[in-house]
Design a protein around this motif. Structure first.
Motif, PDB file in Angstrom:
ATOM      1  N   THR A 106       0.815  -1.134   0.209  1.00 45.38           N
ATOM      2  CA  THR A 106       0.053   0.108  -0.036  1.00 45.38           C
ATOM      3  C   THR A 106       0.846   1.361   0.044  1.00 45.38           C
ATOM      4  OG1 THR A 106      -0.078   0.215   2.307  1.00 45.38           O
ATOM      5  CG2 THR A 106      -1.740  -1.180   1.211  1.00 45.38           C
ATOM      6  N   GLY A 107       2.035   1.169   0.492  1.00 42.25           N
ATOM      7  CA  GLY A 107       2.904   2.467   0.617  1.00 42.25           C
ATOM      8  C   GLY A 107       2.467   3.136   1.853  1.00 42.25           C
ATOM      9  N   ILE A 108       1.723   2.513   2.820  1.00 38.23           N
ATOM     10  CA  ILE A 108       1.520   3.080   3.960  1.00 38.23           C
ATOM     11  C   ILE A 108       2.073   2.632   5.156  1.00 38.23           C
ATOM     12  CG2 ILE A 108      -0.416   3.759   5.538  1.00 38.23           C
ATOM     13  CD1 ILE A 108      -2.305   3.124   3.139  1.00 38.23           C
ATOM     14  N   LYS A 109       2.747   3.630   5.647  1.00 39.20           N
ATOM     15  CA  LYS A 109       3.831   3.446   6.918  1.00 39.20           C
ATOM     16  C   LYS A 109       2.974   3.202   8.109  1.00 39.20           C
ATOM     17  CE  LYS A 109       7.770   3.037   9.157  1.00 39.20           C
ATOM     18  NZ  LYS A 109       8.822   1.941   8.974  1.00 39.20           N
ATOM     19  N   VAL A 110       3.239   1.971   8.850  1.00 35.82           N
ATOM     20  CA  VAL A 110       2.547   1.646   9.986  1.00 35.82           C
ATOM     21  C   VAL A 110       3.371   1.876  11.165  1.00 35.82           C
ATOM     22  CG1 VAL A 110       1.318  -0.299  11.274  1.00 35.82           C
ATOM     23  CG2 VAL A 110       1.347  -0.426   8.675  1.00 35.82           C
ATOM     24  N   ARG A 111       2.513   2.494  12.212  1.00 31.31           N
ATOM     25  CA  ARG A 111       3.377   2.924  13.550  1.00 31.31           C
ATOM     26  C   ARG A 111       2.434   2.165  14.644  1.00 31.31           C
ATOM     27  NH1 ARG A 111       3.827   9.174  14.231  1.00 31.31           N
ATOM     28  NH2 ARG A 111       4.080   8.291  16.590  1.00 31.31           N
ATOM     29  N   ILE A 112       3.144   1.243  15.522  1.00 33.96           N
ATOM     30  CA  ILE A 112       2.561   0.540  16.509  1.00 33.96           C
ATOM     31  C   ILE A 112       2.859   1.106  17.766  1.00 33.96           C
ATOM     32  CG2 ILE A 112       1.797  -1.651  17.073  1.00 33.96           C
ATOM     33  CD1 ILE A 112       3.076  -2.634  14.771  1.00 33.96           C
ATOM     34  N   SER A 113       1.720   1.022  18.511  1.00 37.04           N
ATOM     35  CA  SER A 113       1.708   1.260  19.957  1.00 37.04           C
ATOM     36  C   SER A 113       1.058  -0.015  20.948  1.00 37.04           C
ATOM     37  CB  SER A 113       1.009   2.641  20.554  1.00 37.04           C
ATOM     38  OG  SER A 113       1.727   3.610  19.751  1.00 37.04           O
ATOM     39  N   TYR A 114       1.507   0.062  22.030  1.00 36.77           N
ATOM     40  CA  TYR A 114       0.865  -1.438  22.453  1.00 36.77           C
ATOM     41  C   TYR A 114       0.093  -1.051  23.917  1.00 36.77           C
ATOM     42  CZ  TYR A 114       4.209  -3.344  19.404  1.00 36.77           C
ATOM     43  OH  TYR A 114       4.945  -3.732  18.453  1.00 36.77           O
ATOM     44  N   TYR A 115      -0.754  -2.042  24.159  1.00 39.55           N
ATOM     45  CA  TYR A 115      -1.380  -1.660  25.659  1.00 39.55           C
ATOM     46  C   TYR A 115      -1.466  -3.406  26.286  1.00 39.55           C
ATOM     47  CZ  TYR A 115      -5.582  -2.991  22.588  1.00 39.55           C
ATOM     48  OH  TYR A 115      -6.310  -3.682  21.741  1.00 39.55           O
ATOM     49  N   GLU A 116      -1.872  -3.404  27.411  1.00 40.11           N
ATOM     50  CA  GLU A 116      -1.558  -4.822  28.016  1.00 40.11           C
ATOM     51  C   GLU A 116      -3.144  -5.147  28.689  1.00 40.11           C
ATOM     52  OE1 GLU A 116       0.357  -7.295  28.440  1.00 40.11           O
ATOM     53  OE2 GLU A 116       1.971  -6.134  27.485  1.00 40.11           O
ATOM     54  N   SER A 117      -4.177  -4.219  28.527  1.00 38.12           N
ATOM     55  CA  SER A 117      -5.312  -4.822  28.847  1.00 38.12           C
ATOM     56  C   SER A 117      -6.451  -3.826  28.067  1.00 38.12           C
ATOM     57  CB  SER A 117      -5.656  -4.671  30.647  1.00 38.12           C
ATOM     58  OG  SER A 117      -5.727  -3.145  31.024  1.00 38.12           O
ATOM     59  N   ASN A 118      -7.699  -4.320  28.126  1.00 37.24           N
ATOM     60  CA  ASN A 118      -8.862  -3.701  27.665  1.00 37.24           C
ATOM     61  C   ASN A 118      -9.170  -2.411  28.383  1.00 37.24           C
ATOM     62  OD1 ASN A 118     -10.103  -5.346  25.220  1.00 37.24           O
ATOM     63  ND2 ASN A 118      -9.754  -6.909  26.807  1.00 37.24           N
ATOM     64  N   GLU A 119      -8.942  -2.636  29.706  1.00 37.32           N
ATOM     65  CA  GLU A 119      -9.196  -1.332  30.736  1.00 37.32           C
ATOM     66  C   GLU A 119      -8.242  -0.270  30.112  1.00 37.32           C
ATOM     67  OE1 GLU A 119     -11.238  -4.765  31.858  1.00 37.32           O
ATOM     68  OE2 GLU A 119      -8.848  -4.678  31.783  1.00 37.32           O
ATOM     69  N   GLU A 120      -6.944  -0.443  30.017  1.00 35.44           N
ATOM     70  CA  GLU A 120      -5.926   0.421  29.691  1.00 35.44           C
ATOM     71  C   GLU A 120      -6.387   0.896  28.055  1.00 35.44           C
ATOM     72  OE1 GLU A 120      -1.169   0.544  28.341  1.00 35.44           O
ATOM     73  OE2 GLU A 120      -1.989  -1.343  29.335  1.00 35.44           O
ATOM     74  N   LEU A 121      -6.703   0.111  27.186  1.00 30.23           N
ATOM     75  CA  LEU A 121      -7.133   0.583  25.968  1.00 30.23           C
ATOM     76  C   LEU A 121      -8.502   1.653  26.075  1.00 30.23           C
ATOM     77  CD1 LEU A 121      -7.582   0.770  22.793  1.00 30.23           C
ATOM     78  CD2 LEU A 121      -8.825  -1.300  23.054  1.00 30.23           C
ATOM     79  N   LEU A 122      -9.427   1.317  26.690  1.00 35.21           N
ATOM     80  CA  LEU A 122     -10.427   2.130  27.002  1.00 35.21           C
ATOM     81  C   LEU A 122      -9.987   3.595  27.617  1.00 35.21           C
ATOM     82  CD1 LEU A 122     -13.610   2.757  27.004  1.00 35.21           C
ATOM     83  CD2 LEU A 122     -14.005   1.474  29.160  1.00 35.21           C
ATOM     84  N   ALA A 123      -9.526   3.565  28.834  1.00 39.17           N
ATOM     85  CA  ALA A 123      -8.933   4.561  29.466  1.00 39.17           C
ATOM     86  C   ALA A 123      -8.089   5.588  28.549  1.00 39.17           C
ATOM     87  CB  ALA A 123      -7.931   4.425  30.543  1.00 39.17           C
ATOM     88  N   LYS A 124      -7.506   5.127  27.410  1.00 38.31           N
ATOM     89  CA  LYS A 124      -6.391   5.917  26.563  1.00 38.31           C
ATOM     90  C   LYS A 124      -7.581   6.397  25.577  1.00 38.31           C
ATOM     91  CE  LYS A 124      -2.700   6.930  24.621  1.00 38.31           C
ATOM     92  NZ  LYS A 124      -1.447   7.803  25.093  1.00 38.31           N
ATOM     93  N   LEU A 125      -8.505   5.775  25.176  1.00 38.98           N
ATOM     94  CA  LEU A 125      -9.263   6.440  24.198  1.00 38.98           C
ATOM     95  C   LEU A 125     -10.255   7.478  24.712  1.00 38.98           C
ATOM     96  CD1 LEU A 125     -10.847   3.269  22.274  1.00 38.98           C
ATOM     97  CD2 LEU A 125      -8.932   4.832  21.717  1.00 38.98           C
ATOM     98  N   GLN A 126     -10.570   7.121  25.864  1.00 37.76           N
ATOM     99  CA  GLN A 126     -11.266   8.388  26.795  1.00 37.76           C
ATOM    100  C   GLN A 126     -10.491   9.536  27.007  1.00 37.76           C
ATOM    101  OE1 GLN A 126     -12.763   5.576  29.928  1.00 37.76           O
ATOM    102  NE2 GLN A 126     -14.833   6.725  29.344  1.00 37.76           N
ATOM    103  N   ALA A 127      -9.050   9.548  26.854  1.00 32.61           N
ATOM    104  CA  ALA A 127      -8.202  10.784  27.370  1.00 32.61           C
ATOM    105  C   ALA A 127      -7.941  10.989  26.035  1.00 32.61           C
ATOM    106  CB  ALA A 127      -7.021  10.112  28.257  1.00 32.61           C
ATOM    107  N   GLY A 128      -8.400  10.858  24.900  1.00 29.38           N
ATOM    108  CA  GLY A 128      -8.023  11.552  23.509  1.00 29.38           C
ATOM    109  C   GLY A 128      -7.497  10.753  22.623  1.00 29.38           C
ATOM    110  N   GLY A 129      -7.220   9.482  22.841  1.00 25.74           N
ATOM    111  CA  GLY A 129      -6.578   8.562  21.977  1.00 25.74           C
ATOM    112  C   GLY A 129      -7.499   8.037  20.840  1.00 25.74           C
ATOM    113  N   ASP A 130      -8.639   8.451  20.932  1.00 26.68           N
ATOM    114  CA  ASP A 130      -9.644   8.169  19.788  1.00 26.68           C
ATOM    115  C   ASP A 130      -9.197   9.183  18.546  1.00 26.68           C
ATOM    116  OD1 ASP A 130     -10.445  10.409  20.793  1.00 26.68           O
ATOM    117  OD2 ASP A 130     -12.564  10.082  20.302  1.00 26.68           O
ATOM    118  N   SER A 131      -8.391   9.943  18.828  1.00 22.55           N
ATOM    119  CA  SER A 131      -7.895  10.858  17.565  1.00 22.55           C
ATOM    120  C   SER A 131      -6.691  10.625  17.368  1.00 22.55           C
ATOM    121  CB  SER A 131      -8.279  12.435  18.006  1.00 22.55           C
ATOM    122  OG  SER A 131      -7.373  12.908  18.845  1.00 22.55           O
TER     123      SER A 131
END
Length: 342
Positions: free
Chosen positions: A42-67
């Motif tokens: 695709t020519g699209i570069k992928v940058r990866i970040s990681y989490y260890e739990s669903n709760e961590e993911l949800l908290a990140k999104l609520q703190a602005g990670g959805d953007s």
């Protein structure tokens, strides 16, 4: 002049379509070569970040990670909360033609009717990884963690709310989705006793738990089957089992955050993962069951025959998917808070 205008229009369009995709996922949850192949295709570069739990993911999104991210990989039970909080963007099926490869059993799941926001990635179970030099036969019961008299050494509990509470509920004869307050009180006491045991190494994510086993610092750990199988790598010193009381099933899914910077790239990535050959490579790499029906025939035969990957019919009878319980979900939050804070 027309050439100049055309060139300007092309340049503007190119600038408007960023060649980068930001993936936020579980640690070690995708084969690096799959990422490289997507980038080449695709020519699209992928940058990866990681989490260890669903709760961590949800908290990140609520703190602005959805953007901040384009694709995330949440588990089934956390998705209704994300939808309710408007943290996810509806998918465009026209941009994901490989949706046709999804097994009918995983289409239109109860947590996301019609696959409006999510599509299956991988599925599996939570069980007990153990040292076979300590446990000469597979542990038959969760009592090896919950009964001090049956503990054989240091162990870890899973740092994931619904899975760990669900195992406790199964141990006392209840459904993983029970909201009975008396049953939850018993589970709180049970997990606090295990947590505060002299043999407990506390609550751990899958990667840290398996590392403790490999480092001979633990003899048993509550982990996802994928983490156990990938980490053990066929080493006979380690085994994985589902105790007789039962446990939880999970379906991890791909989704696009509500304010994703590059939703077009996100749709291309999701479609790429749903390709039959890519889906099989992903499942083989993770030692995992796949919701991709077209990928299953392409998987390694030994994985298809391994009950630690594809549970037997008998095991499926004591395994449950975690289901959202609406307003009563707060009972799980309250129970988990009490356990983690004491």
């Amino acid at each position: 002049m027309k050439r100049v205008l055309a060139l300007l229009a092309f340049t503007t369009l190119a600038l408007a379509q960023p060649k980068e995709l930001r993936l936020y996922t579980w640690t070690e949850y995708i084969e690096p070569a799959i990422i490289s192949d997507f980038e080449k295709a695709t020519g699209i570069k992928v940058r990866i970040s990681y989490y260890e739990s669903n709760e961590e993911l949800l908290a990140k999104l609520q703190a602005g990670g959805d953007s901040q991210y384009d694709v995330i990989v949440p588990s089934d039970f956390i998705i209704p909360a994300m939808i309710q909080l408007r943290l996810l963007k509806p998918l465009d099926p026209a941009k994901i033609p490989n949706l046709k490869n999804l097994d009918p059993k995983f289409k239109s799941p109860p947590f996301d009717p019609g696959n409006q926001y999510t599509v299956g990635y991988l599925w599996g179970t939570v069980g007990l990884m153990y040292n076979t030099q300590v446990f000469k036969t597979p542990p038959q019961s969760w009592a090896v963690l919950f009964d001090p008299a049956q503990q054989k050494g240091r162990f870890t509990l899973m740092d994931s709310q619904r899975e760990m509470l669900g195992i406790g509920l199964r141990y006392i004869g209840q459904s993983v989705n029970s909201t009975d307050t008396a049953a939850l009180k018993k589970v709180i006491d049970l997990l606090l006793q295990a947590k505060n045991s002299k043999n407990s190494l506390g609550f751990q994510g899958g990667v840290s738990a398996t590392k403790l086993l490999l480092g001979n610092q633990a003899v048993a750990a509550v982990v996802y089957n994928q983490d156990a199988l990938r980490t053990a790598g066929g080493n006979p010193k380690y085994g994985f089992t589902i105790p007789k009381e039962g446990s939880t099933l999970f379906l991890d899914n791909m989704a696009i955050p509500a304010r994703a910077p590059n939703p077009e790239a996100a749709h291309r990535f999701i479609n790429f993962i749903l390709d039959a050959k890519i889906g099989a490579r992903l499942a083989n790499y993770q030692n995992s069951a796949t919701p991709n029906a077209a990928a299953k025939p392409l998987m390694k035969p030994e994985l298809l025959k391994n009950p630690a990957v594809w549970p037997t019919e008998a095991q499926m009878k004591v395994l449950e998917f975690i289901l959202p319980q609406g307003e009563k979900d707060k009972l799980y939050d309250e129970a988990w808070t009490r356990i983690k804070s004491r």
